[in-house]
Scaffold this motif. Structure first.
Motif, PDB file in Angstrom:
ATOM      1  N   GLY A   1      45.431  -1.281  38.666  1.00  0.00           N
ATOM      2  CA  GLY A   1      44.101  -1.102  38.110  1.00  0.00           C
ATOM      3  C   GLY A   1      43.937   0.206  37.361  1.00  0.00           C
ATOM      4  N   THR A   2      44.880   1.115  37.539  1.00  0.00           N
ATOM      5  CA  THR A   2      44.826   2.393  36.830  1.00  0.00           C
ATOM      6  C   THR A   2      45.919   2.440  35.761  1.00  0.00           C
ATOM      7  OG1 THR A   2      43.964   3.479  38.804  1.00  0.00           O
ATOM      8  CG2 THR A   2      44.869   4.907  37.097  1.00  0.00           C
ATOM      9  N   LEU A   3      47.174   2.308  36.178  1.00  0.00           N
ATOM     10  CA  LEU A   3      48.267   2.257  35.204  1.00  0.00           C
ATOM     11  C   LEU A   3      48.525   0.834  34.716  1.00  0.00           C
ATOM     12  CD1 LEU A   3      51.055   4.685  36.495  1.00  0.00           C
ATOM     13  CD2 LEU A   3      49.170   5.132  34.935  1.00  0.00           C
TER      14      LEU A   3
ATOM     15  N   SER B   1      50.753  -6.142  33.211  1.00  0.00           N
ATOM     16  CA  SER B   1      50.364  -5.553  31.931  1.00  0.00           C
ATOM     17  C   SER B   1      49.897  -4.112  32.130  1.00  0.00           C
ATOM     18  CB  SER B   1      49.224  -6.351  31.296  1.00  0.00           C
ATOM     19  OG  SER B   1      49.629  -7.675  31.048  1.00  0.00           O
ATOM     20  N   ALA B   2      50.424  -3.237  31.294  1.00  0.00           N
ATOM     21  CA  ALA B   2      50.000  -1.829  31.339  1.00  0.00           C
ATOM     22  C   ALA B   2      48.580  -1.715  30.805  1.00  0.00           C
ATOM     23  CB  ALA B   2      50.947  -0.976  30.502  1.00  0.00           C
ATOM     24  N   VAL B   3      47.804  -0.840  31.412  1.00  0.00           N
ATOM     25  CA  VAL B   3      46.479  -0.528  30.883  1.00  0.00           C
ATOM     26  C   VAL B   3      46.719   0.222  29.563  1.00  0.00           C
ATOM     27  CG1 VAL B   3      44.379   0.825  31.252  1.00  0.00           C
ATOM     28  CG2 VAL B   3      45.384  -0.471  33.154  1.00  0.00           C
ATOM     29  N   PRO B   4      46.069  -0.209  28.477  1.00  0.00           N
ATOM     30  CA  PRO B   4      46.320   0.417  27.170  1.00  0.00           C
ATOM     31  C   PRO B   4      46.148   1.937  27.214  1.00  0.00           C
ATOM     32  CG  PRO B   4      44.963  -1.552  26.909  1.00  0.00           C
ATOM     33  CD  PRO B   4      45.090  -1.300  28.395  1.00  0.00           C
ATOM     34  N   GLY B   5      47.160   2.626  26.652  1.00  0.00           N
ATOM     35  CA  GLY B   5      47.121   4.080  26.541  1.00  0.00           C
ATOM     36  C   GLY B   5      47.632   4.840  27.747  1.00  0.00           C
TER      37      GLY B   5
ATOM     38  N   ALA C   1      49.100   8.701  28.332  1.00  0.00           N
ATOM     39  CA  ALA C   1      48.355   9.578  29.244  1.00  0.00           C
ATOM     40  C   ALA C   1      49.283  10.154  30.309  1.00  0.00           C
ATOM     41  CB  ALA C   1      47.208   8.808  29.891  1.00  0.00           C
ATOM     42  N   LEU C   2      50.204   9.333  30.809  1.00  0.00           N
ATOM     43  CA  LEU C   2      51.155   9.816  31.813  1.00  0.00           C
ATOM     44  C   LEU C   2      52.082  10.871  31.219  1.00  0.00           C
ATOM     45  CD1 LEU C   2      52.361   9.766  34.625  1.00  0.00           C
ATOM     46  CD2 LEU C   2      53.693   7.757  33.951  1.00  0.00           C
ATOM     47  N   LYS C   3      52.512  10.668  29.978  1.00  0.00           N
ATOM     48  CA  LYS C   3      53.366  11.668  29.321  1.00  0.00           C
ATOM     49  C   LYS C   3      52.630  12.997  29.202  1.00  0.00           C
ATOM     50  CE  LYS C   3      56.121   8.383  26.707  1.00  0.00           C
ATOM     51  NZ  LYS C   3      56.374   7.781  25.403  1.00  0.00           N
ATOM     52  N   ARG C   4      51.360  12.957  28.853  1.00  0.00           N
ATOM     53  CA  ARG C   4      50.567  14.194  28.755  1.00  0.00           C
ATOM     54  C   ARG C   4      50.414  14.847  30.124  1.00  0.00           C
ATOM     55  NH1 ARG C   4      45.097  13.654  26.172  1.00  0.00           N
ATOM     56  NH2 ARG C   4      45.201  15.907  26.359  1.00  0.00           N
ATOM     57  N   LEU C   5      50.156  14.024  31.146  1.00  0.00           N
ATOM     58  CA  LEU C   5      50.009  14.564  32.495  1.00  0.00           C
ATOM     59  C   LEU C   5      51.308  15.216  32.954  1.00  0.00           C
ATOM     60  CD1 LEU C   5      48.251  14.921  35.015  1.00  0.00           C
ATOM     61  CD2 LEU C   5      48.965  12.629  35.736  1.00  0.00           C
ATOM     62  N   ARG C   6      52.428  14.644  32.610  1.00  0.00           N
ATOM     63  CA  ARG C   6      53.728  15.199  33.006  1.00  0.00           C
ATOM     64  C   ARG C   6      53.980  16.564  32.365  1.00  0.00           C
ATOM     65  NH1 ARG C   6      56.413  12.448  36.601  1.00  0.00           N
ATOM     66  NH2 ARG C   6      56.595  10.186  36.548  1.00  0.00           N
ATOM     67  N   SER C   7      53.314  16.852  31.271  1.00  0.00           N
ATOM     68  CA  SER C   7      53.499  18.158  30.630  1.00  0.00           C
ATOM     69  C   SER C   7      52.715  19.257  31.353  1.00  0.00           C
ATOM     70  CB  SER C   7      53.085  18.100  29.156  1.00  0.00           C
ATOM     71  OG  SER C   7      51.686  17.940  29.032  1.00  0.00           O
ATOM     72  N   ALA C   8      51.825  18.871  32.245  1.00  0.00           N
ATOM     73  CA  ALA C   8      51.061  19.854  33.029  1.00  0.00           C
ATOM     74  C   ALA C   8      51.906  20.336  34.211  1.00  0.00           C
ATOM     75  CB  ALA C   8      49.764  19.223  33.531  1.00  0.00           C
TER      76      ALA C   8
ATOM     77  N   THR D   1      58.684   0.059  35.097  1.00  0.00           N
ATOM     78  CA  THR D   1      59.643   0.452  34.060  1.00  0.00           C
ATOM     79  C   THR D   1      59.583  -0.518  32.887  1.00  0.00           C
ATOM     80  OG1 THR D   1      61.068   1.479  35.720  1.00  0.00           O
ATOM     81  CG2 THR D   1      62.079   0.951  33.600  1.00  0.00           C
ATOM     82  N   LYS D   2      59.498  -1.824  33.181  1.00  0.00           N
ATOM     83  CA  LYS D   2      59.398  -2.827  32.113  1.00  0.00           C
ATOM     84  C   LYS D   2      58.129  -2.648  31.287  1.00  0.00           C
ATOM     85  CE  LYS D   2      62.150  -6.478  34.223  1.00  0.00           C
ATOM     86  NZ  LYS D   2      62.130  -7.812  34.868  1.00  0.00           N
ATOM     87  N   MET D   3      57.092  -2.060  31.898  1.00  0.00           N
ATOM     88  CA  MET D   3      55.839  -1.806  31.183  1.00  0.00           C
ATOM     89  C   MET D   3      55.885  -0.502  30.398  1.00  0.00           C
ATOM     90  SD  MET D   3      52.889  -2.941  33.855  1.00  0.00           S
ATOM     91  CE  MET D   3      53.647  -3.321  35.432  1.00  0.00           C
ATOM     92  N   GLY D   4      57.008   0.216  30.481  1.00  0.00           N
ATOM     93  CA  GLY D   4      57.165   1.438  29.705  1.00  0.00           C
ATOM     94  C   GLY D   4      56.797   2.719  30.419  1.00  0.00           C
ATOM     95  N   PHE D   5      56.676   2.680  31.741  1.00  0.00           N
ATOM     96  CA  PHE D   5      56.334   3.886  32.486  1.00  0.00           C
ATOM     97  C   PHE D   5      57.606   4.591  32.947  1.00  0.00           C
ATOM     98  CE2 PHE D   5      52.480   1.321  33.062  1.00  0.00           C
ATOM     99  CZ  PHE D   5      51.546   2.230  32.577  1.00  0.00           C
ATOM    100  N   ASP D   6      57.604   5.908  32.845  1.00  0.00           N
ATOM    101  CA  ASP D   6      58.721   6.732  33.293  1.00  0.00           C
ATOM    102  C   ASP D   6      58.356   7.302  34.656  1.00  0.00           C
ATOM    103  OD1 ASP D   6      60.999   8.292  33.486  1.00  0.00           O
ATOM    104  OD2 ASP D   6      60.167   9.906  32.253  1.00  0.00           O
TER     105      ASP D   6
END
Length: 139
Positions: free
Chosen positions: A16-18, A23-27, A31-38, A61-66
């Motif tokens: 419900g969040t990611l 299906s990945a939540v759009p964007g 957003a996770l990439k930006r959070l990882r830079s913190a 991973t198939k949805m594109g999350f690292d």
């Protein structure tokens, strides 16, 4: 004067969040990439009980999350941690897709606990009777 506290960790709910189902939540990948830079630790949490962490990670991973497996904490993770901490041997009434998260946990006699999770194929009179019988023998 109000003391400022630096944010040290972020807990991100998965379902419900990611993502929603497969299906990945759009964007959210961006957003996770930006959070990882913190400069914060990130853990991904979920109360899923129908699949093991490995399968969940594969879907993400198939949805594109690292995401790394050790960053995921599920309700099954909490159950396993408690079983190990208490050193009990459970009767596992869990979905077969959840069983890999219990690899290495002794489940032979005597049974000291019963773990019941979303598992309709195990939730019937005969199995409940066996569970209560096993637990009563170990008392």
């Amino acid at each position: 004067m109000v003391a400022q506290h630096a944010l040290k960790a972020v807990l991100v709910d998965l379902s419900g969040t990611l993502h929603v189902e497969d299906s990945a939540v759009p964007g959210m990948q961006e957003a996770l990439k930006r959070l990882r830079s913190a400069p914060v630790m990130i853990w991904f949490v979920t109360n899923t009980m129908k699949e093991c962490k490995r399968d969940l990670l594969e879907r993400l991973t198939k949805m594109g999350f690292d995401i790394a497996e050790n960053e995921i904490f599920t309700s099954l993770t909490a159950i396993r941690n408690l079983l190990e901490q208490k050193q009990v041997q459970p009767l596992l009434l869990v979905d077969k897709k959840a069983l890999p998260d219990f690899t290495g946990i002794a489940t032979d006699d005597p049974i000291h606990a019963v773990v019941i999770r979303l598992s309709p194929e195990h939730f019937h009179y005969k199995m409940m009777n066996e569970a209560f019988w096993e637990v009563s023998l170990s008392l």
